[in-house]
Design an enzyme around this catalytic site. Structure first.
Site, PDB file in Angstrom:
ATOM      1  N   HIS A  97     -14.993   8.856  -9.298  1.00 44.93           N
ATOM      2  CA  HIS A  97     -15.459   7.327  -9.727  1.00 44.93           C
ATOM      3  C   HIS A  97     -14.932   7.295 -11.239  1.00 44.93           C
ATOM      4  O   HIS A  97     -15.558   6.619 -12.130  1.00 44.93           O
ATOM      5  CB  HIS A  97     -17.026   7.117  -9.450  1.00 44.93           C
ATOM      6  CG  HIS A  97     -17.664   7.686  -8.179  1.00 44.93           C
ATOM      7  ND1 HIS A  97     -18.556   8.741  -8.608  1.00 44.93           N
ATOM      8  CD2 HIS A  97     -17.345   6.984  -7.201  1.00 44.93           C
ATOM      9  CE1 HIS A  97     -18.891   8.903  -6.960  1.00 44.93           C
ATOM     10  NE2 HIS A  97     -18.501   7.924  -6.438  1.00 44.93           N
ATOM     11  N   GLY A 102     -11.058  -1.356 -10.385  1.00 49.22           N
ATOM     12  CA  GLY A 102     -12.012  -0.920 -10.921  1.00 49.22           C
ATOM     13  C   GLY A 102     -11.707  -0.650 -12.898  1.00 49.22           C
ATOM     14  O   GLY A 102     -11.540  -0.614 -13.433  1.00 49.22           O
ATOM     15  N   GLY A 106      -9.874   4.026  -0.691  1.00 45.68           N
ATOM     16  CA  GLY A 106     -11.275   4.544  -0.931  1.00 45.68           C
ATOM     17  C   GLY A 106     -12.040   4.311   0.425  1.00 45.68           C
ATOM     18  O   GLY A 106     -13.232   4.883   0.476  1.00 45.68           O
ATOM     19  N   GLU A 153       0.892  -0.818   0.087  1.00 47.29           N
ATOM     20  CA  GLU A 153      -0.164   0.037  -0.021  1.00 47.29           C
ATOM     21  C   GLU A 153       0.942   1.102  -0.096  1.00 47.29           C
ATOM     22  O   GLU A 153       1.906   1.245   0.602  1.00 47.29           O
ATOM     23  CB  GLU A 153      -0.878   0.096   1.475  1.00 47.29           C
ATOM     24  CG  GLU A 153      -1.703   1.451   1.152  1.00 47.29           C
ATOM     25  CD  GLU A 153      -2.569   2.016  -0.123  1.00 47.29           C
ATOM     26  OE1 GLU A 153      -1.829   3.010  -0.623  1.00 47.29           O
ATOM     27  OE2 GLU A 153      -3.545   0.943  -0.253  1.00 47.29           O
TER      28      GLU A 153
END
Length: 535
Positions: free
Chosen positions: A465, A498, A87, A36
């Protein structure tokens, strides 16, 4: 595991895609590490970030090591969370399934004739893991949004949003209410309205309360403050991950080796790693030329309404509590803001309707001259965050951006992503439905409707988004990964966030990303002696 490897699997990124992958593959018996870029956060970080913008902002070059990044490209401004939990630390905990149009989008129906049926069981799992409930609280801001829905002829679609929040007792710890007592004890929601700056109360079902919590119990090693620069194949099998500290140049990390790599660093982070590996370091030269294509933004607009009454306080409640559909393709939610968001007043300009960007910019500037009191009142308003309602307006529209890679002015001539227009042209910065909703809320609240300066003057959409860029395809000429999320030409290298999604979700995409990651992990092979599911 061979002594030549540090781990069986390295997951890059600890957001929704990365956290799902880490837990599920650890359950299947793999030795997993999660890298991370941001810090591990705690209650004090969230409390400070709620009131101090400098504690919230992620700008390491300026010495700001918060967990919320705002990044500007030529055609879009993007918001994203950085830190252990990704997020989930800064999102509004809204967990919506997309409408049927998403599943039938031509961008991916050739890969599976019934994505809705394919993903259905994984949505069930995602809902359970994220602890979805309907928000039981309602405030004046929700009344205003309902009035707007009525005025726009969409009252039938108005309702509370499904959310990943524990609405239990805020005064004392409650034994884990979601996983039959196996998870952490929880405190209930205090209705402070600070969801976007992290939940100091611990009521929001962020990833440290579910996927990451159980992953660490299975031995997954979470390594914060590790920025991946590029990935290099090893001579026989597996990959070498090259690392650096995100802001301290005096700290050197040795490369890590693993049999398999899962990229889940968010749409920007995953693209940056793949581009750098292909084009800068040339360690993955055969990545598909479609890398960076078909980036979606949910065709989003943000509008604000400042209540004229200085005594109004809309902040009691969760950040996002109600929503409605203005039409078949347009989804709206209201937003409460924490105190540290007060600098956003500088982004607001008079509301102007005009689909032609240059003319809209000129008319916006003229509005300052015609109505200077309203234009300037925003900047000097007391209790601004208590009086302000933001509306997030998203559309399931067919337009795309493309990203390329190289040295760029926006990054101080360092290597980075550069936006270009794609299919459907520029993502619209003017949405008539957004302005109509803002005016309806302003009418109900006695407020001043406003647009965002980057939309009105810069013809640039703003979104939290963003999706796509390394999407699924039938082969390397159509996409970067196959339907098992494996990068074409590089066995054992996967994308599970995503970035993989080729279609426009049209609503907050968190639940969809989680469900798709669950599907990816379910199809991933197990070791000979898996642990089995603990959730």
């Amino acid at each position: 595991m061979s002594a030549a490897f540090d781990y069986d699997i390295i997951v890059v990124g600890s957001g929704f895609g990365g956290s799902v992958s880490a837990l599920r593959l650890a359950e299947k018996g793999w030795k997993v590490a999660v890298l991370e870029m941001g810090r591990r956060l705690d209650k004090r970080d969230f409390e400070t970030a709620a009131t101090r913008p400098t504690a919230l902002a992620w700008m390491p070059a300026l010495g700001l090591k918060g967990f919320f990044a705002q990044e500007v490209f030529q055609h879009v401004a993007l918001l994203r969370g950085i830190g252990v939990g990704g997020g989930s630390n800064v999102y509004g905990a809204v967990l919506l399934e997309p409408k049927e149009k998403f599943y039938r989008d031509a961008a991916w129906t050739h890969l599976n004739p019934d994505w809705q049926q394919e993903l259905a069981p994984h949505f069930v799992t995602a809902r359970r893991m994220l602890g979805i409930v309907d928000n039981p609280y309602r405030g004046i801001q929700d009344d205003w949004l309902e009035a707007a829905a009525k005025k726009m002829g969409a009252h039938d679609s108005f309702c509370t949003v499904p959310e990943g929040i524990f609405f239990g007792d805020p005064e004392r710890a409650t034994p884990d209410p979601f996983f039959n007592g196996q998870g952490p004890a929880r405190h209930g929601c205090t209705q402070c309205g600070n969801c976007f700056t992290g939940c100091a109360a611990g009521a929001k079902n962020s990833l440290d309360k579910n996927y990451l919590y159980f992953a660490e119990r299975l031995g997954v090693n979470i390594l914060p403050e590790r920025k991946v620069t590029h990935i290099e194949p090893l001579s026989a099998q597996g990959y070498c991950v090259h690392l650096q500290h995100p802001w301290r140049r005096n700290i050197q990390y040795a490369p890590l080796r693993a049999k398999k790599i899962i990229l889940a660093a968010g749409t920007l982070g995953t693209q940056e790693i793949l581009f750098a590996s292909r084009d800068r370091y040339r360690t993955l030269p055969n990545i598909s030329p479609t890398l960076g294509n078909r980036v979606r933004t949910n065709s989003e607009a943000l509008v604000g309404i400042l209540a004229r009454d200085p005594t109004v306080d809309v902040t009691r409640g969760v950040a996002i509590s109600t929503h409605f559909y203005a039409d078949e393709k347009t989804h709206l939610t209201q937003n409460r803001l924490p105190p540290s968001y007060s600098t956003m007043r500088l982004y607001m300009v008079p509301m102007i309707d005009d689909p032609r960007p240059l003319r809209r910019a000129v008319r916006t500037l003229l509005a300052y001259l015609k109505h200077p009191a309203d234009a300037l009142r925003v900047y000097f308003a007391g209790n601004w965050h208590k009086r302000t309602t933001y509306l997030t307006v998203m559309q399931n529209a067919d337009n795309e951006l493309n990203f390329r890679y190289g040295r760029t002015l926006f990054r101080g001539f360092r290597h980075g992503l550069k936006s270009r227009l794609g299919k459907g042209g520029r993502t619209p910065s003017f949405l008539p439905q957004a302005n109509a909703a803002a005016r309806a809320v302003a009418e109900a609240s006695g407020g001043i409707p406003q647009n965002m300066i980057v939309e009105s003057l810069g013809n640039m959409s703003v979104t939290a988004h963003i999706l796509g860029g390394a999407v699924m395809g039938a082969n390397a000429s159509q996409g970067v990964i196959d339907t098992d999320h494996q990068v074409f030409g590089y066995p054992g290298l996967y994308v599970a966030d995503g970035t993989a999604i080729p279609a426009n979700v049209g609503v907050n995409p968190t639940l969809t990303i989680t469900a798709l990651a669950e599907r990816f992990a379910a199809r991933f092979p197990a070791q000979e002696s898996p642990h089995g599911s603990i959730t």
